[in-house]
Design an enzyme around this catalytic site. Structure first.
Site, PDB file in Angstrom:
ATOM      1  N   ASP A  66      -4.151  -6.739   7.703  1.00 38.31           N
ATOM      2  CA  ASP A  66      -3.065  -7.275   8.520  1.00 38.31           C
ATOM      3  C   ASP A  66      -3.258  -7.016  10.008  1.00 38.31           C
ATOM      4  O   ASP A  66      -4.125  -6.243  10.420  1.00 38.31           O
ATOM      5  CB  ASP A  66      -1.717  -6.708   8.055  1.00 38.31           C
ATOM      6  CG  ASP A  66      -1.820  -5.243   7.617  1.00 38.31           C
ATOM      7  OD1 ASP A  66      -2.694  -4.531   8.135  1.00 38.31           O
ATOM      8  OD2 ASP A  66      -1.031  -4.827   6.758  1.00 38.31           O
ATOM      9  N   ASN A 135       8.521   1.887   1.354  1.00 43.63           N
ATOM     10  CA  ASN A 135       9.275   0.905   0.564  1.00 43.63           C
ATOM     11  C   ASN A 135       8.373   0.184  -0.441  1.00 43.63           C
ATOM     12  O   ASN A 135       8.730  -0.863  -0.955  1.00 43.63           O
ATOM     13  CB  ASN A 135       9.960  -0.109   1.488  1.00 43.63           C
ATOM     14  CG  ASN A 135       8.958  -0.964   2.277  1.00 43.63           C
ATOM     15  OD1 ASN A 135       7.740  -0.796   2.141  1.00 43.63           O
ATOM     16  ND2 ASN A 135       9.458  -1.870   3.092  1.00 43.63           N
ATOM     17  N   HIS A 137       5.575  -1.368   0.120  1.00 44.63           N
ATOM     18  CA  HIS A 137       4.809  -2.545   0.555  1.00 44.63           C
ATOM     19  C   HIS A 137       3.313  -2.255   0.447  1.00 44.63           C
ATOM     20  O   HIS A 137       2.867  -1.114   0.547  1.00 44.63           O
ATOM     21  CB  HIS A 137       5.215  -3.022   1.958  1.00 44.63           C
ATOM     22  CG  HIS A 137       4.789  -2.162   3.105  1.00 44.63           C
ATOM     23  ND1 HIS A 137       5.493  -2.102   4.286  1.00 44.63           N
ATOM     24  CD2 HIS A 137       3.738  -1.333   3.289  1.00 44.63           C
ATOM     25  CE1 HIS A 137       4.880  -1.289   5.119  1.00 44.63           C
ATOM     26  NE2 HIS A 137       3.812  -0.806   4.545  1.00 44.63           N
ATOM     27  N   GLU A 142       6.393  -7.091   2.217  1.00 44.64           N
ATOM     28  CA  GLU A 142       7.608  -6.307   2.071  1.00 44.64           C
ATOM     29  C   GLU A 142       8.318  -6.652   0.751  1.00 44.64           C
ATOM     30  O   GLU A 142       8.003  -7.679   0.132  1.00 44.64           O
ATOM     31  CB  GLU A 142       8.545  -6.591   3.257  1.00 44.64           C
ATOM     32  CG  GLU A 142       7.933  -6.293   4.625  1.00 44.64           C
ATOM     33  CD  GLU A 142       7.804  -4.803   4.946  1.00 44.64           C
ATOM     34  OE1 GLU A 142       7.701  -3.970   4.022  1.00 44.64           O
ATOM     35  OE2 GLU A 142       7.795  -4.467   6.144  1.00 44.64           O
TER      36      GLU A 142
END
Ligand code: F6R
Length: 240
Positions: A66, A135, A137, A142
């Site tokens: 990313d 979380n 990801h 997400e």
């Protein structure tokens, strides 16, 4: 899924570096998927040391997961900079074989399409290295990201923006969007290695390893992959 629990961050890094070195030795022309963030920092140091002892990385091709939208490759917090500083500029990987999405392209959709195409042209990813968000990801996919997603522009969740604020002077400077490989892109890698350390990752690791498989816990998709190794320290493994 092979889960390896080690004592601490250093042991985790050594284990992941060992797996990567084995891959590079067996296939010097490997295509590696790479991650940024705090988790792989020592792994890159160990790979640089391995190179300094004579290992040749000139056959490798790399694809990063990313990049932040809006940050140029010269920006100190861009993932391209991170990779140059921590890894690429210290080894003999050919710069033209290191791929990181561009965060400042005029046409982000086209950038995503070309990124997918480049991965295919390289023959697909042999080994994908992953960290995990608190979380759950993976990449910047997400919670809620469909499992069939490919490289795309994504909105970062509030928790990710907060988690990553530590790298910026103020939280307002943290980009709110990124280009990220999709879940499907990640799942197409032949082999996946995920690393995590610290108690803040314990819930996400539980979800990845033992939780229900659901887009609400992106890393839970890894349970469906035939060749995954998860290397975690005791704190990250504490809920398993
Ligand atoms: C980084 C990436 C992210 C991180 C994750 C964990 O390229 O795609 O998924 O791996 O946010 O970050 P750290 O390692 O900083 O806790």
């Amino acid at each position: 899924m092979n889960v390896v629990v080690v004592n601490n961050f250093d042991r985790m890094s050594e284990e992941v570096a060992k797996i990567m070195i084995k891959q590079i030795t067996q296939k010097p022309k490997s295509v590696l998927g790479l991650a940024t963030g705090s988790s792989p920092l020592r792994v890159y140091k160990l790979l640089v040391e391995y190179h300094n002892r004579g290992a040749d990385f000139s056959g490798l091709t790399t694809f990063n997961l990313d990049e932040y939208v809006g940050l140029s490759k010269e920006h100190p917090q861009s993932y391209r900079q991170y990779m140059n500083e921590n890894f690429f500029s210290h080894v003999n990987i050919k710069p033209e074989n290191t791929f990181v999405p561009s965060g400042v392209t005029e046409d982000p959709e086209e950038e995503c399409r070309l990124y997918e195409q480049s991965i295919k042209q390289a023959g697909g990813i042999d080994m994908q290295i992953l960290g995990i968000g608190s979380n759950a990801h993976i990449g910047f996919n997400e919670p809620g990201t469909p499992f069939d997603s490919i490289t795309q522009v994504v909105d970062l969740s509030e928790s990710t923006i907060k988690d990553n604020a530590r790298f910026f002077d103020t939280i307002e400077e943290v980009p709110t969007k990124a280009i990220s490989m999709g879940i499907k892109t990640i799942m197409q890698a032949k082999e996946i290695v995920l690393m995590a350390n610290g108690g803040s990752k314990a819930k996400a690791i539980y979800g990845a390893v033992m939780g229900r498989i659901t887009p609400e816990v992106p890393a839970s998709v890894l349970q469906l992959h035939p060749s995954v190794t998860i290397v975690v320290d005791q704190a990250a493994a504490s809920k398993l």
